[in-house]
Design an enzyme around this catalytic site. Structure first.
Site, short mmCIF file in Angstrom:
data_model
loop_
_atom_site.label_atom_id
_atom_site.label_comp_id
_atom_site.label_asym_id
_atom_site.label_seq_id
_atom_site.Cartn_x
_atom_site.Cartn_y
_atom_site.Cartn_z
CB CYS A 110 41.56 33.45 35.32
SG CYS A 110 39.97 34.25 35.08
CD GLU A 154 38.86 39.86 40.09
OE1 GLU A 154 39.60 39.00 40.58
OE2 GLU A 154 38.01 39.60 39.20
O1 K2U Z 1 39.19 36.91 38.62
C1 K2U Z 1 39.51 35.79 38.97
O2 K2U Z 1 39.54 34.84 38.19
C2 K2U Z 1 40.00 35.57 40.36
C3 K2U Z 1 41.48 35.37 40.37
C4 K2U Z 1 42.07 36.72 40.66
C5 K2U Z 1 43.53 36.89 40.45
C6 K2U Z 1 44.32 35.97 39.81
C7 K2U Z 1 45.69 36.20 39.66
C8 K2U Z 1 46.26 37.36 40.12
C9 K2U Z 1 45.47 38.28 40.75
C10 K2U Z 1 44.12 38.04 40.91
C11 K2U Z 1 41.71 34.25 41.39
O3 K2U Z 1 41.84 34.77 42.64
S1 K2U Z 1 42.96 33.14 40.91
C12 K2U Z 1 43.53 32.38 42.31
C13 K2U Z 1 44.55 33.14 43.09
C14 K2U Z 1 44.59 32.97 44.44
C15 K2U Z 1 45.53 33.64 45.20
C16 K2U Z 1 46.45 34.49 44.60
C17 K2U Z 1 46.42 34.66 43.23
C18 K2U Z 1 45.47 33.98 42.47
NI NI Z 2 39.97 36.12 36.43
#
Ligand code: K2U
Ligand code: NI
Length: 184
Positions: A110, A154
């Site tokens: 996250c 999200e």
């Molecule tokens: O909401 C956030 O913090 C964005 C996250 C979203 C996310 C994390 C884990 C699994 C699904 C969505 C960021 O994108 S974390 C970085 C990341 C990059 C590529 C793939 C998974 C996570």
């Molecule tokens: Ni997140």
């Protein structure tokens, strides 16, 4: 442009709030915010821009993560068939979901959590989401795989839920019952 300096981290109360519905039609201010959120996610995936501005790579972001407690998310992710899911949405709502679960074998991270939190995060394997786009049109999306995981991650942020809230406390790597493993 949004940078990591604008992203609040765990412990900040806004991350545990229930975000407010955005009044439709959206104001220019709300449209500008959502547009900047989508720009951030795309920038975070650009090797040159992310390097220059030290952006953590992301596939999604929710408005509460930039301390705006409103129901807005931006997602930019490709699935295992290289289909792009790029959506900047107001008031997303999961209107139905499978009984079957899924989880990322890598676990989740996250942008608001600057530490590793090991463990599997059980998600619904398939979801239907209703929302309003930046252009003001209503969309109904049927999602599975990594896109479904990101949307749930999200939308959780809009409800004050963090990914690690879902991890089994007794055994973080317990395989969730009746679940599909997603390698990304
Ligand atoms: O909401 C956030 O913090 C964005 C996250 C979203 C996310 C994390 C884990 C699994 C699904 C969505 C960021 O994108 S974390 C970085 C990341 C990059 C590529 C793939 C998974 C996570
Ligand atoms: Ni997140």
């Amino acid at each position: 442009m949004i940078t990591m300096a604008d992203v609040i981290t765990e412990g900040h109360p806004t991350l545990r709030k229930n975000a407010e519905e955005v009044t439709m039609p959206p104001s220019q201010e709300d449209k500008d915010i959502l547009q900047k959120m989508m720009e951030f996610v795309k920038n975070s995936q650009d090797p040159v821009i992310s390097e220059k501005y030290e952006l953590r790579p992301g596939i999604g972001i929710a408005a509460p993560q930039i301390n705006i407690s409103k129901r807005m998310i931006a997602i930019h992710v490709t699935d295992e068939n290289d289909r792009l899911y790029s959506y900047a949405l107001f008031n997303p709502k999961i209107i139905s979901h499978s009984v079957e679960k899924s989880y990322l074998t890598s676990g989740e991270g996250c942008l608001s959590v600057n530490r590793e939190v090991p463990g599997y995060v059980p998600r619904y394997a398939r979801i239907k989401v209703k929302a309003t786009t930046l252009e003001g049109e209503e969309v109904n999306l049927r999602l599975r795989g990594l896109p479904a995981v990101v949307f749930q991650h999200e939308i959780d942020h809009l409800n004050g839920v963090m990914f690690y809230d879902h991890i089994n406390k007794e055994d973080p790597h317990a395989i969730p019952q009746n679940a599909i493993a997603i390698d990304r």
